[in-house]
Design an enzyme around this catalytic site. Structure first.
Site, PDB file in Angstrom:
ATOM      1  N   ASN A  85     -25.562  15.162 -65.654  1.00  0.00           N
ATOM      2  CA  ASN A  85     -26.661  15.782 -64.914  1.00  0.00           C
ATOM      3  C   ASN A  85     -27.545  14.763 -64.204  1.00  0.00           C
ATOM      4  O   ASN A  85     -28.144  15.083 -63.176  1.00  0.00           O
ATOM      5  CB  ASN A  85     -27.477  16.616 -65.921  1.00  0.00           C
ATOM      6  CG  ASN A  85     -28.826  17.006 -65.382  1.00  0.00           C
ATOM      7  OD1 ASN A  85     -28.935  17.891 -64.535  1.00  0.00           O
ATOM      8  ND2 ASN A  85     -29.887  16.329 -65.841  1.00  0.00           N
ATOM      9  N   TYR A 151     -27.171  11.983 -49.672  1.00  0.00           N
ATOM     10  CA  TYR A 151     -27.259  12.841 -50.868  1.00  0.00           C
ATOM     11  C   TYR A 151     -26.097  13.839 -50.847  1.00  0.00           C
ATOM     12  O   TYR A 151     -25.408  14.028 -51.860  1.00  0.00           O
ATOM     13  CB  TYR A 151     -28.609  13.576 -50.928  1.00  0.00           C
ATOM     14  CG  TYR A 151     -28.696  14.497 -52.132  1.00  0.00           C
ATOM     15  CD1 TYR A 151     -28.686  13.988 -53.432  1.00  0.00           C
ATOM     16  CD2 TYR A 151     -28.753  15.890 -51.972  1.00  0.00           C
ATOM     17  CE1 TYR A 151     -28.739  14.836 -54.541  1.00  0.00           C
ATOM     18  CE2 TYR A 151     -28.803  16.736 -53.073  1.00  0.00           C
ATOM     19  CZ  TYR A 151     -28.790  16.199 -54.361  1.00  0.00           C
ATOM     20  OH  TYR A 151     -28.834  17.038 -55.456  1.00  0.00           O
ATOM     21  N   LEU A 183     -31.817  25.713 -54.641  1.00  0.00           N
ATOM     22  CA  LEU A 183     -33.157  25.144 -54.851  1.00  0.00           C
ATOM     23  C   LEU A 183     -33.677  25.415 -56.272  1.00  0.00           C
ATOM     24  O   LEU A 183     -33.826  26.569 -56.679  1.00  0.00           O
ATOM     25  CB  LEU A 183     -34.135  25.750 -53.844  1.00  0.00           C
ATOM     26  CG  LEU A 183     -33.883  25.384 -52.374  1.00  0.00           C
ATOM     27  CD1 LEU A 183     -34.698  26.290 -51.448  1.00  0.00           C
ATOM     28  CD2 LEU A 183     -34.213  23.929 -52.108  1.00  0.00           C
TER      29      LEU A 183
END
Ligand code: NDP
Ligand code: 8X3
Length: 251
Positions: A85, A151, A183
């Site tokens: 993560n 990214y 998001l």
């Protein structure tokens, strides 16, 4: 038997929410991140429920990652669930104005860091013929968007690695899953905009983003399917979002 999950980036956001939720479902936890004080806080919150080991390292430091994960105490060597993560975006500049240090950080953390951790943990899963690797990707790994360049490239790489892990580990008893959120309101945007809270808040203006806990719920769902079921890829949006930059806002 109690299972053990190793979570990178457990000091905030999605990783921390996963730690809280998995503890309440009786997973022993190895929680990782750079901020030892945050790891200590989380450990003291959770240790009445489960066993917790904290590991403070920067995923970019290959030597430290490798040495730390390969010298785990015996009682922590059997990792059932690896949640890759740790990661972040740094900047949102068009490619011609990009900050090369930001690019290095994203490639080194989101891609190489994930690989270093995986390389140390997956062989022990292979030896035991069981385990589950969860790769936290992103909608940014499915679609490019303005200023997302490096990214997005780092998360496209996570998508490719997830697909490759599925193939390489096929038949070895190991499940592999990518969870790709849209998001989510965490420290993510504050990091992306280098501490500018106004810019960070603006990312979520006029809409209800996902909470870190929503993503943690999907992780829990995926890791608790029966042995014959592997969810290989899951995209999770807030209801107001339909694509990386298609977001219904109230204003
Ligand atoms: P946060 O900024 O809240 O959390 C990021 C975590 O990663 C922190 O625990 C941080 O810990 C850790 N981390 C960052 N850099 C390093 C490093 N060099 N070494 C070790 N750990 C590191 O963001 P999120 O919870 O939102 O992000 C988690 C993941 O979810 C990331 O991979 C992100 O790309 C992905 N994601 C996020 C989305 C969002 O909208 N928020 C959407 C889609 C995907 P510490 O600083 O203590 O090292
Ligand atoms: C985080 C989601 O859309 O900000 O990966 O890139 S986005």
């Amino acid at each position: 038997m109690t299972k053990t999950a190793l979570i990178t980036g457990a000091t905030s956001g999605i990783g921390k929410a996963c730690a809280n939720l998995l503890a309440s479902h009786h997973y022993n936890l190895i929680i990782c991140g750079r901020r030892q004080e945050k790891l200590d806080e989380l450990k003291s919150d959770l240790e009445s429920q489960v066993d917790v080991l904290t590991l403070s390292f920067d995923v970019r430091d290959r030597k430290v990652v490798t040495e730390t994960l390969q010298s785990l105490p015996d009682s922590w060597k059997q990792i059932d669930v690896l949640i890759n993560n740790a990661g972040n975006a740094h900047g949102l500049s068009p490619i011609q104005q990009g900050d090369v240090d930001d690019w290095d950080a994203m490639i080194d953390i989101n891609v190489k860091g994930l690989l270093y951790v995986s390389r140390s943990v997956i062989p022990t899963m292979v030896a035991r013929k069981q385990g589950h690797v969860i790769n936290i990707g992103s909608i940014a790994g499915k679609e490019a968007y303005a200023g997302g360049n490096v990214y997005c490239a780092s998360k496209f790489a996570v998508d490719a690695l997830n697909k490759s892990m599925l193939i390489d580990l096929n038949g070895l008893g190991i499940k592999v899953t990518a969870i790709n959120p849209g998001l989510v309101e965490t420290e993510f945007s504050e990091v992306r905009f280098k501490g500018d809270k106004e810019k960070a808040k603006n990312v979520y203006r006029g809409m209800e983003p996902l909470r870190a806990e929503d993503v943690a719920e999907t992780v829990l769902f995926v890791i608790t399917r029966p042995p014959h079921v592997n969810i290989s890829d899951m995209t999770v949006f807030p209801t107001a979002q339909a694509a990386a930059t298609t977001v219904a806002r109230s204003e």
